[in-house]
Design a protein around this motif. Sequence first.
Motif, PDB file in Angstrom:
ATOM      1  N   LEU A 232       0.828  -1.208   0.000  1.00  0.00           N
ATOM      2  CA  LEU A 232       0.000   0.000   0.000  1.00  0.00           C
ATOM      3  C   LEU A 232       0.859   1.253   0.000  1.00  0.00           C
ATOM      4  O   LEU A 232       0.433   2.304  -0.459  1.00  0.00           O
ATOM      5  CB  LEU A 232      -0.933  -0.014   1.221  1.00  0.00           C
ATOM      6  N   GLY A 233       2.089   1.133   0.517  1.00  0.00           N
ATOM      7  CA  GLY A 233       2.929   2.328   0.625  1.00  0.00           C
ATOM      8  C   GLY A 233       3.957   2.463  -0.481  1.00  0.00           C
ATOM      9  O   GLY A 233       4.822   3.329  -0.443  1.00  0.00           O
ATOM     10  N   LEU A 234       3.840   1.608  -1.501  1.00  0.00           N
ATOM     11  CA  LEU A 234       4.876   1.658  -2.546  1.00  0.00           C
ATOM     12  C   LEU A 234       4.842   2.995  -3.289  1.00  0.00           C
ATOM     13  O   LEU A 234       3.763   3.546  -3.535  1.00  0.00           O
ATOM     14  CB  LEU A 234       4.665   0.514  -3.545  1.00  0.00           C
ATOM     15  N   SER A 235       6.033   3.499  -3.616  1.00  0.00           N
ATOM     16  CA  SER A 235       6.134   4.706  -4.447  1.00  0.00           C
ATOM     17  C   SER A 235       6.807   4.350  -5.758  1.00  0.00           C
ATOM     18  O   SER A 235       7.597   3.399  -5.840  1.00  0.00           O
ATOM     19  CB  SER A 235       6.983   5.770  -3.729  1.00  0.00           C
ATOM     20  N   LEU A 236       6.500   5.130  -6.772  1.00  0.00           N
ATOM     21  CA  LEU A 236       7.151   4.930  -8.065  1.00  0.00           C
ATOM     22  C   LEU A 236       8.539   5.560  -8.010  1.00  0.00           C
ATOM     23  O   LEU A 236       8.668   6.777  -7.906  1.00  0.00           O
ATOM     24  CB  LEU A 236       6.331   5.567  -9.191  1.00  0.00           C
ATOM     25  N   THR A 237       9.576   4.704  -8.035  1.00  0.00           N
ATOM     26  CA  THR A 237      10.952   5.215  -8.003  1.00  0.00           C
ATOM     27  C   THR A 237      11.507   5.247  -9.433  1.00  0.00           C
ATOM     28  O   THR A 237      11.022   4.528 -10.302  1.00  0.00           O
ATOM     29  CB  THR A 237      11.851   4.270  -7.179  1.00  0.00           C
ATOM     30  N   PRO A 238      12.561   6.072  -9.659  1.00  0.00           N
ATOM     31  CA  PRO A 238      13.202   6.071 -10.989  1.00  0.00           C
ATOM     32  C   PRO A 238      13.669   4.677 -11.395  1.00  0.00           C
ATOM     33  O   PRO A 238      13.558   4.287 -12.553  1.00  0.00           O
ATOM     34  CB  PRO A 238      14.371   7.035 -10.794  1.00  0.00           C
ATOM     35  N   ALA A 239      14.143   3.919 -10.446  1.00  0.00           N
ATOM     36  CA  ALA A 239      14.619   2.554 -10.752  1.00  0.00           C
ATOM     37  C   ALA A 239      13.474   1.687 -11.258  1.00  0.00           C
ATOM     38  O   ALA A 239      13.607   0.988 -12.272  1.00  0.00           O
ATOM     39  CB  ALA A 239      15.242   1.933  -9.504  1.00  0.00           C
ATOM     40  N   LEU A 240      12.342   1.736 -10.580  1.00  0.00           N
ATOM     41  CA  LEU A 240      11.186   0.945 -11.029  1.00  0.00           C
ATOM     42  C   LEU A 240      10.724   1.417 -12.404  1.00  0.00           C
ATOM     43  O   LEU A 240      10.406   0.621 -13.286  1.00  0.00           O
ATOM     44  CB  LEU A 240      10.031   1.072 -10.028  1.00  0.00           C
ATOM     45  N   ALA A 241      10.725   2.736 -12.589  1.00  0.00           N
ATOM     46  CA  ALA A 241      10.277   3.286 -13.885  1.00  0.00           C
ATOM     47  C   ALA A 241      11.187   2.824 -15.018  1.00  0.00           C
ATOM     48  O   ALA A 241      10.710   2.512 -16.123  1.00  0.00           O
ATOM     49  CB  ALA A 241      10.239   4.812 -13.819  1.00  0.00           C
ATOM     50  N   GLU A 242      12.490   2.745 -14.732  1.00  0.00           N
ATOM     51  CA  GLU A 242      13.434   2.288 -15.765  1.00  0.00           C
ATOM     52  C   GLU A 242      13.265   0.787 -16.033  1.00  0.00           C
ATOM     53  O   GLU A 242      13.353   0.330 -17.183  1.00  0.00           O
ATOM     54  CB  GLU A 242      14.876   2.591 -15.341  1.00  0.00           C
ATOM     55  N   LEU A 296       2.151  13.085 -18.854  1.00  0.00           N
ATOM     56  CA  LEU A 296       3.534  13.331 -19.273  1.00  0.00           C
ATOM     57  C   LEU A 296       4.187  11.994 -19.555  1.00  0.00           C
ATOM     58  O   LEU A 296       3.892  10.989 -18.911  1.00  0.00           O
ATOM     59  CB  LEU A 296       4.304  14.079 -18.169  1.00  0.00           C
ATOM     60  N   ARG A 297       5.069  11.979 -20.548  1.00  0.00           N
ATOM     61  CA  ARG A 297       5.744  10.753 -20.936  1.00  0.00           C
ATOM     62  C   ARG A 297       6.642  10.235 -19.825  1.00  0.00           C
ATOM     63  O   ARG A 297       7.425  10.988 -19.249  1.00  0.00           O
ATOM     64  CB  ARG A 297       6.590  11.013 -22.185  1.00  0.00           C
ATOM     65  N   LYS A 298       6.528   8.950 -19.520  1.00  0.00           N
ATOM     66  CA  LYS A 298       7.385   8.269 -18.539  1.00  0.00           C
ATOM     67  C   LYS A 298       8.509   7.582 -19.296  1.00  0.00           C
ATOM     68  O   LYS A 298       8.477   7.461 -20.514  1.00  0.00           O
ATOM     69  CB  LYS A 298       6.542   7.222 -17.781  1.00  0.00           C
ATOM     70  N   PRO A 299       9.510   7.068 -18.564  1.00  0.00           N
ATOM     71  CA  PRO A 299      10.538   6.254 -19.239  1.00  0.00           C
ATOM     72  C   PRO A 299       9.921   5.137 -20.080  1.00  0.00           C
ATOM     73  O   PRO A 299      10.449   4.792 -21.137  1.00  0.00           O
ATOM     74  CB  PRO A 299      11.356   5.703 -18.074  1.00  0.00           C
ATOM     75  N   ALA A 300       8.775   4.629 -19.672  1.00  0.00           N
ATOM     76  CA  ALA A 300       8.101   3.563 -20.429  1.00  0.00           C
ATOM     77  C   ALA A 300       7.801   4.006 -21.849  1.00  0.00           C
ATOM     78  O   ALA A 300       7.863   3.214 -22.797  1.00  0.00           O
ATOM     79  CB  ALA A 300       6.816   3.154 -19.717  1.00  0.00           C
TER      80      ALA A 300
END
Length: 309
Positions: A232-242, A296-300
């Motif tokens: 429930l507390g997960l945040s979107l980190t740059p690492a996860l996004a990559e 906005l465009r994400k790394p995805a």
Amino acid sequence: MGASLNVSLMKNNIKYNGVVTKEYNSITAENAMKFDALHPAENTFSWNDADYLVSFAQANNKRVHGHTLNWYMALPSWVTNFVGDSTAWENLLKTHIQTVVTYFKGKVKSWDVVNEAFNDDGTLRNSIWVQKLGTDYIARCFQYANQADPDAILFYNDYGHEYSAAKRTAIINMITGFKNRGIPIHGIGMQFHITYTQSDANISAAINSAAATGLKVHISELDIRLNTNLALGLSLTPALAEQQAARYTFIVKTYKAIPTAQQFGITTWNVGDGDSWIPNWQGAPDWPLPFDANYLRKPAYRGIIEGGK
Ligand code: G3I
């Protein structure tokens, strides 16, 4: 490259509409062409929302993929409560399919004719359609659609090809049987609601086994979940996004390696992370799409472009 669309957001969110107009050349109605939306009462059809999407597509030179003529979900109560003999049920099925396909003939060039008819173990889902019409209802759905529009490209759509070999095999066996019987089926839709931890091997097996059928292949509802532990507390980190971007890249690259003539397209299931069905469905936050909640465009997004090079 497509997206499933929410009609209300298209009408009321200028950023949503703008991204869709700019970024996609194929659209699917997330809900507006389902049975309950189009056919709310036995003698009532409701076309407005679907017509809005078709008009938008025509005005912006985009393809419309129809979703979905037959499914065990999104059924209005008049169907789930319908009382009739097998002839009456067959007429219900045929009338819906042929009325809808005829109405959109020339505007909707392809359809998910049947959606999610199999269980993950490869057995046929014991849906209301099987109970009332028998196991061969799927073939008749394709025949009815083809009779109404012989030019329409007809898909069988489902999920789980990347995690269940049993389901994948059952679907491919059905397709082989239909081809041997002359049942008009032209495409296989793989929803690909996947996690970012899904293996390259499983993704490749799904895409390449679909291509081996010789049918057109549609990755039809792509989203890539990051919150695999439903924290429930997960945040979107740059690492996860990559990491998510790398999965999008792999899927696109693998897809682009199948014969060009079989590449029907890749459709994400909605547009921005804030519009995804997933957080509500899983009861935990997630960021599965190429655009963020502000469109906005994400790394995805970059990952998809990279995969297409
Ligand atoms: O439109 C009604 C609204 O009038 C009502 O007030 C509200 C509350 O009951 O419900 C609204 O309908 C909802 C509809 O989405 C439109 O928002 C339904 O309850 C809700 O069940 C429906 O969920 C959709 C779901 O399919 C079931 O049709 C999701 O948005 C949609 O993303 C999801 O998409 C499916 C694909 O069609 C098939 N593959 C799986 C995928 C994810 O479940």
